[in-house]
Design a protein around this motif. Structure first.
Motif: not given
Length: 320
Positions: A91, A112, A164, A170, A173, A190-191, A193, A309
């Motif tokens: 993260y 998460y 993520g 982001a 990432s 990949m997350i 946001s 997510a």
């Protein structure tokens, strides 16, 4: 895809998120004082303001901070359970490359982990303007290499690795996924946001500017300046990853906040990923602003977004 309300008075914001903005703005004013703040003071204020929002949330099986000698930056390992997880999420926190830390985003990492069933690793990458592009990207890339070499010693399953982040997290990432694809060692998911993906001034920069919203256009311009300095944008290809070749990237989950100066570039990225053939899930959370996930302690909207997510990630990693 703009909200129906065009007044810019904040009435288009979810009530719980509006309360989050009210409280954090009040605390910023209380801690910052009247004089222009230095960057160290801005960071200290940001940590104080976000401290109450990190409290509570899921308890981890174990949490360990490590400063690997080969990295020189602190990482945090949240183990979700005693058993080997299906994979690991790295993260990357937001904060305009200038403020915030693993500590301000610790609750998001734990959320998460608990919701997805994965273990989560955070990194306190070096901040700008002292350490400009591409220092943080290099540190994140080195962390991935370290995890692949030493992660099993910490009980992590690094056979499958997702990345993520929020805001500039982001951005980085996505940039790292592009770099890892080009290295021939792609990541698994990949997350992304409410990311900052471009320096271009899109209409949402004007529509959602001002004190009623979480992030202003002027702040974002300043963050880009601190990150890039005077280097020509052409020499920083991964700084604006929306302009890269996106084909061959791992599945993506985009959490989009429509009441955000960055909204338009998030819509554009979702379209570009889909056009490039990337397995893309994008969800627009009506009434959400920049940083709204951090309001999870009071916001059902943030709770829903984190679950969406995490459930997506769980389904992806549970596939054979």
């Amino acid at each position: 895809m703009l909200a129906n309300n065009q007044s810019g008075d904040g009435t288009d914001i979810d009530p719980d998120i509006r309360e989050f903005i009210r409280i954090t703005s009040q605390d910023y004013n209380r801690f910052a004082g009247d004089d222009p703040a230095s960057i160290p003071q801005r960071r200290l204020t940001a940590e104080k303001v976000r401290e109450p929002w990190v409290q509570g949330g899921p308890a981890m099986h174990s949490t360990q901070d490590v400063v690997p000698e080969t990295l020189g930056v602190r990482i945090r390992i949240h183990k979700n359970g005693a058993e080997r997880a299906k994979g690991t999420l790295l993260y990357i926190h937001g904060g305009g490359w200038v403020i915030f830390s693993m500590d301000t985003h610790d609750r998001l990492m734990r959320e998460y982990a608990a919701r997805s069933g994965l273990d989560v690793v955070g990194i306190d990458y070096s901040l700008s303007p002292e350490n400009r592009y591409p220092t943080a990207l290099n540190e994140i890339s080195a962390t991935i290499d370290w995890l692949k070499t030493y992660g099993e010693q910490y009980g992590l399953n690094v056979d499958r690795l997702a990345i993520g982040g929020d805001s500039v997290g982001a951005n980085m990432s996505l940039a790292i996924c592009i770099a890892m694809r080009d290295r021939g060692t792609p990541l698994d998911a990949m997350i992304l946001s409410y990311g900052a993906y471009d320096t271009a001034h899109r209409p949402s920069y004007d529509r959602f500017d001002g004190a009623n919203y979480m992030l202003t256009s002027q702040e974002m311009v300043g963050f880009w300046q601190d990150y890039l300095g005077n280097q020509p944008i052409e020499t920083a290809p991964l700084a604006r990853p929306i302009h890269a070749d996106l084909a061959g990237l791992p599945p993506a989950f985009l959490c989009i906040a429509p009441c955000d100066v960055l909204a338009d570039e998030n819509y554009a990225l979702a379209d570009k990923l889909k056009a490039a053939g990337v397995d893309t899930t994008s969800v627009v959370y009506a009434g959400a602003t920049h940083s709204f996930l951090e309001a999870v302690s009071i916001s059902g909207l943030a709770d829903q977004a984190l679950s969406d997510a995490s459930d997506w990630l769980k389904r992806l990693f549970n596939q054979a």
